[in-house]
Design an enzyme around this catalytic site. Structure first.
Site, PDB file in Angstrom:
ATOM      1  N   LYS A 223      19.770  26.311  85.208  1.00 15.50           N
ATOM      2  CA  LYS A 223      19.728  27.822  85.064  1.00 15.50           C
ATOM      3  C   LYS A 223      21.076  28.859  84.815  1.00 15.50           C
ATOM      4  O   LYS A 223      21.567  28.330  86.168  1.00 15.50           O
ATOM      5  CB  LYS A 223      19.228  28.579  87.021  1.00 15.50           C
ATOM      6  CG  LYS A 223      19.428  29.713  86.867  1.00 15.50           C
ATOM      7  CD  LYS A 223      18.294  30.328  87.589  1.00 15.50           C
ATOM      8  CE  LYS A 223      18.886  32.193  88.416  1.00 15.50           C
ATOM      9  NZ  LYS A 223      18.502  32.787  89.543  1.00 15.50           N
TER      10      LYS A 223
ATOM     11  N   ASP B 251      23.926  38.485  87.909  1.00 12.64           N
ATOM     12  CA  ASP B 251      22.654  38.726  87.877  1.00 12.64           C
ATOM     13  C   ASP B 251      22.286  39.436  88.606  1.00 12.64           C
ATOM     14  O   ASP B 251      22.772  40.346  90.085  1.00 12.64           O
ATOM     15  CB  ASP B 251      21.535  37.794  88.687  1.00 12.64           C
ATOM     16  CG  ASP B 251      20.153  37.654  88.958  1.00 12.64           C
ATOM     17  OD1 ASP B 251      19.377  38.633  88.516  1.00 12.64           O
ATOM     18  OD2 ASP B 251      19.681  37.270  89.561  1.00 12.64           O
TER      19      ASP B 251
ATOM     20  N   LYS C  52      19.040  45.313  92.413  1.00 12.52           N
ATOM     21  CA  LYS C  52      19.675  44.094  93.317  1.00 12.52           C
ATOM     22  C   LYS C  52      20.439  45.036  93.971  1.00 12.52           C
ATOM     23  O   LYS C  52      21.329  46.067  93.722  1.00 12.52           O
ATOM     24  CB  LYS C  52      20.638  43.265  93.658  1.00 12.52           C
ATOM     25  CG  LYS C  52      20.205  41.493  92.991  1.00 12.52           C
ATOM     26  CD  LYS C  52      20.574  40.511  92.949  1.00 12.52           C
ATOM     27  CE  LYS C  52      20.212  39.247  92.423  1.00 12.52           C
ATOM     28  NZ  LYS C  52      18.987  38.937  93.210  1.00 12.52           N
TER      29      LYS C  52
ATOM     30  N   ASP D 103      25.083  32.495  89.760  1.00  9.16           N
ATOM     31  CA  ASP D 103      23.761  32.331  89.008  1.00  9.16           C
ATOM     32  C   ASP D 103      23.493  31.396  88.191  1.00  9.16           C
ATOM     33  O   ASP D 103      22.782  31.747  87.458  1.00  9.16           O
ATOM     34  CB  ASP D 103      22.910  33.988  89.023  1.00  9.16           C
ATOM     35  CG  ASP D 103      21.730  34.277  89.354  1.00  9.16           C
ATOM     36  OD1 ASP D 103      21.571  32.905  90.958  1.00  9.16           O
ATOM     37  OD2 ASP D 103      20.543  34.519  89.024  1.00  9.16           O
TER      38      ASP D 103
ATOM     39  N   ASP E 284      13.783  41.098  88.458  1.00 12.46           N
ATOM     40  CA  ASP E 284      14.970  40.145  88.980  1.00 12.46           C
ATOM     41  C   ASP E 284      14.177  38.591  89.272  1.00 12.46           C
ATOM     42  O   ASP E 284      15.179  37.634  90.118  1.00 12.46           O
ATOM     43  CB  ASP E 284      15.335  40.473  90.731  1.00 12.46           C
ATOM     44  CG  ASP E 284      16.544  40.589  91.360  1.00 12.46           C
ATOM     45  OD1 ASP E 284      17.135  39.506  90.450  1.00 12.46           O
ATOM     46  OD2 ASP E 284      16.538  40.553  92.716  1.00 12.46           O
TER      47      ASP E 284
ATOM     48  N   GLU F  89      14.471  36.401  87.479  1.00 14.09           N
ATOM     49  CA  GLU F  89      14.354  36.638  85.582  1.00 14.09           C
ATOM     50  C   GLU F  89      14.764  34.767  85.657  1.00 14.09           C
ATOM     51  O   GLU F  89      14.424  33.965  84.871  1.00 14.09           O
ATOM     52  CB  GLU F  89      15.839  37.294  85.357  1.00 14.09           C
ATOM     53  CG  GLU F  89      17.303  36.272  85.861  1.00 14.09           C
ATOM     54  CD  GLU F  89      17.300  36.422  87.384  1.00 14.09           C
ATOM     55  OE1 GLU F  89      16.554  36.598  87.937  1.00 14.09           O
ATOM     56  OE2 GLU F  89      18.362  35.571  87.713  1.00 14.09           O
TER      57      GLU F  89
ATOM     58  N   ARG G  44      13.142  31.536  86.794  1.00 12.12           N
ATOM     59  CA  ARG G  44      12.504  30.776  86.258  1.00 12.12           C
ATOM     60  C   ARG G  44      11.647  31.233  84.757  1.00 12.12           C
ATOM     61  O   ARG G  44      10.985  30.740  84.066  1.00 12.12           O
ATOM     62  CB  ARG G  44      11.029  30.870  87.500  1.00 12.12           C
ATOM     63  CG  ARG G  44      10.422  32.791  87.173  1.00 12.12           C
ATOM     64  CD  ARG G  44       9.532  33.156  88.432  1.00 12.12           C
ATOM     65  NE  ARG G  44      10.753  33.133  90.035  1.00 12.12           N
ATOM     66  CZ  ARG G  44      10.032  33.538  91.500  1.00 12.12           C
ATOM     67  NH1 ARG G  44       8.678  33.697  90.956  1.00 12.12           N
ATOM     68  NH2 ARG G  44      10.731  33.821  92.132  1.00 12.12           N
TER      69      ARG G  44
HETATM   70  N1  BES Z   1      19.551  34.814  91.874  1.00  9.07           N
HETATM   71  C1  BES Z   1      18.970  35.018  92.475  1.00  9.07           C
HETATM   72  C2  BES Z   1      18.394  34.036  93.830  1.00  9.07           C
HETATM   73  C3  BES Z   1      19.584  34.039  94.843  1.00  9.07           C
HETATM   74  C4  BES Z   1      19.796  34.771  95.963  1.00  9.07           C
HETATM   75  C5  BES Z   1      20.149  33.434  94.750  1.00  9.07           C
HETATM   76  C6  BES Z   1      20.863  35.225  97.129  1.00  9.07           C
HETATM   77  C7  BES Z   1      21.924  33.272  94.866  1.00  9.07           C
HETATM   78  C8  BES Z   1      21.246  34.226  96.522  1.00  9.07           C
HETATM   79  C9  BES Z   1      17.663  35.705  91.530  1.00  9.07           C
HETATM   80  O1  BES Z   1      17.004  35.018  90.820  1.00  9.07           O
HETATM   81  C10 BES Z   1      16.523  36.300  92.459  1.00  9.07           C
HETATM   82  O2  BES Z   1      16.700  37.534  92.774  1.00  9.07           O
HETATM   83  N2  BES Z   1      15.055  35.919  93.269  1.00  9.07           N
HETATM   84  C11 BES Z   1      14.595  36.554  93.641  1.00  9.07           C
HETATM   85  C12 BES Z   1      13.117  36.686  93.566  1.00  9.07           C
HETATM   86  C13 BES Z   1      12.525  37.800  94.242  1.00  9.07           C
HETATM   87  C14 BES Z   1      12.455  39.658  93.337  1.00  9.07           C
HETATM   88  C15 BES Z   1      10.556  36.966  93.321  1.00  9.07           C
HETATM   89  C16 BES Z   1      13.567  36.849  95.378  1.00  9.07           C
HETATM   90  O3  BES Z   1      14.186  35.539  95.692  1.00  9.07           O
HETATM   91  O4  BES Z   1      14.831  38.013  95.724  1.00  9.07           O
HETATM   92 ZN    ZN Z   2      18.627  34.881  89.517  1.00  8.70          ZN
HETATM   93 ZN    ZN Z   3      17.210  38.058  90.107  1.00  8.15          ZN
END
Ligand code: BES
Ligand code: ZN
Ligand code: ZN
Length: 487
Positions: free
Chosen positions: A251, A256, A263, A274, A333, A335, A337
């Site tokens: 990834k 992000d 966020k 990220d 968010d 993104e 996947r």
């Molecule tokens: N890049 C983030 C995940 C992340 C969070 C990485 C904290 C490192 C530290 C990912 O893209 C994300 O934002 N995931 C969301 C998914 C949710 C909206 C289903 C999450 O985990 O909050």
């Molecule tokens: Zn991310």
């Molecule tokens: Zn994200």
């Protein structure tokens, strides 16, 4: 900076001699006789009483000795503790401007020697490119006494140097701010690695992605002026084990923001990390190629910036992924996947037999396992075992999570084949989403490195910032696949 000098005997130039110890037994060090050994016992008692132990410099019989605690404490394996001890030693000697230190390692196992070299090298890392006054460099020479094992030690040192250079590359890329390393920048870095290691490389830009239907990247990248890229690197060794072809997919969200599902501001800057999955993927194929490991590897970097802009993807939008499935973007968010659908499809098109993806995918994984343990998933138990074992050899902890089908219904949505978020179990839902894009007959493992890629305080032998997680375990896994002769 540190210099390693490996020789059969000590030169006499060192102003310090190092004694590592694990619990009370002094490990691989010149034997101390009579009175001296009794004095040493006392020092050991003292350091041992401090958890995480430390260093103690003592003069015994006109020899200046430094005792370094390498005891197994607080969940670290003894090899990992040895790395940490070597790291502390290197920091200590550099801070005090000690020019030459002798380490007697002739009695150590090859694994222990490797750990010591890794620990010393970790201490040499700093990311001060953006400082107006970088710290003055001071190189300590570590004189390694190997007795009759000079050749063996030199081979280990060369291996560690290659691995460490790759880890440093990954960390530098991850620590670089988002605006300074957009998708096109990462693609350029991949180009440099391809040249250095003689790898075939293919870079697709936004136009090519649109034309070929890599719509995950196109959809996520729409909100940014920094357009997406898909990079594929091929390592084809002259001598490769038959029947094994490993695909690695990373990834690479170069920043992000969350997109329109923005966020919160606290900690958002950490999202420079990220793209850790793609950095580890690139770093790993570099080392695998330079070490000439006998396994075919194809590495895929899925690169995009998740930003807000006039063209940004809207919640509710539906796109068709490369494998034909339609996806409703319920949360912008989630993104990672989406771009991985393209990475996985690209790797699958090379007919890989084994497939690993690395992604800072979910906050849920950060909450579940924190910064010390990487949660992973697999559709193949033998591969899962190999991941855990390769992790152990690399001092990277892995914990297997279930691909629990009971939660798969959470990805259902009325207008499209699936949506990009589930109802519960965030890390598992994300893995179940990815599974839809992995061909049935491929042995696959998904590593969610969200918690372990970047630390905000000093931990073991890593300062604030990127840890380089995954690089060593990937290298080790390829060593394992190379030894398994096609099985
Ligand atoms: N890049 C983030 C995940 C992340 C969070 C990485 C904290 C490192 C530290 C990912 O893209 C994300 O934002 N995931 C969301 C998914 C949710 C909206 C289903 C999450 O985990 O909050
Ligand atoms: Zn991310
Ligand atoms: Zn994200």
């Amino acid at each position: 900076m540190m210099k390693l000098k490996i020789d059969s005997a000590a030169s006499g130039k060192a102003s310090l001699e190092v004694l590592f110890f694990v619990k009370k037994s002094v490990q691989f060090s010149p034997v101390l006789s009579g009175k001296a050994s009794a004095e040493a016992e006392k020092v050991l008692e003292k350091i041992e009483s401090e958890i995480y132990g430390d260093l103690e410099v003592v003069e015994i019989e006109n020899r200046k000795l430094i005792f370094v605690n390498a005891a197994k404490e607080r969940g670290l394996s003894s090899l990992d503790h040895l790395r940490t001890a070597a790291y502390r030693l290197a920091k200590y000697t550099r801070k005090r401007h000690i020019e030459c230190v002798n380490l007697f390692l002739a009695d150590a196992s090859a694994e222990q020697v490797k750990s010591v070299f890794h620990g010393l090298a970790y201490a040499g890392y700093s990311f001060d490119r953006y400082k107006s006054k970088p710290k003055k460099a001071f190189a300590v020479t570590f004189e390694i006494t190997a007795m009759e094992r000079v050749k063996e030690f030199k081979k280990i040192a060369a291996e560690v140097e290659t691995e460490q250079a790759s880890i440093t590359l990954a960390k530098d890329l991850i620590n670089t701010p988002g605006s300074d390393l957009p998708p096109a920048g990462m693609a350029l870095e991949a180009g440099k690695v391809a040249k250095e290691c003689n790898l075939k490389i293919k870079i697709r830009d936004r136009k090519a992605l649109e034309k070929e239907g890599f719509n995950g990247l196109v959809t996520v990248g729409k909100g940014s002026k920094n357009e997406p890229r898909l990079v594929t690197l091929e390592y084809r060794p002259a001598k490769a084990v038959k029947g094994i072809h490993l695909g690695i997919v990373g990834k690479g969200i170069t920043f992000d923001t969350g997109g329109l599902c923005l966020k919160p501001q606290n900690g958002m800057s950490e999202m420079i990390s990220d793209m850790s999955g793609s950095a580890a993927t690139l770093a790993a194929i570099r080392a695998i190629a330079l070490l000439k490991l006998p396994v075919q590897v194809t590495a895929v970097l899925a690169l995009a910036e998740n930003a807000i802009g006039a063209g940004a993807v809207l919640p509710g939008d539906i796109f068709k992924a490369k494998n034909g499935k339609t996806v409703m973007v319920d949360n912008t968010d989630a993104e990672g996947r989406l771009i991985l659908t393209d990475g996985l499809a690209e790797a699958a098109s090379y007919k890989v037999t084994h497939l690993i993806d690395l992604a800072t995918l979910t906050g849920a994984m950060v909450r579940a396992l924190g910064y010390a343990v990487t949660g992973f998933f697999s559709n193949d138990e033998k591969l899962a075992e190999a991941v855990i074992e390769s992790g152990k050899a690399s001092c990277e902890k892995f914990w297997q999570m279930p691909l629990e089908e009971e939660y798969a219904d959470g990805l259902k949505t009325p207008f499209a084949d699936m949506k990009n978020i589930g109802n519960e179990a965030g890390a598992i839902s994300a893995a179940l989403f990815l599974k839809e894009f992995v061909p049935e007959n491929v042995k696959w493992s998904h590593w969610d490195i969200a918690g372990t890629a970047f630390v905000t305080k000093e931990w073991k032998y890593t300062a604030f910032g990127a840890t380089g997680i995954g690089v060593q375990t990937l290298i080790e896994l390829v060593r394992h696949l190379g030894n398994s002769h096609g099985k």
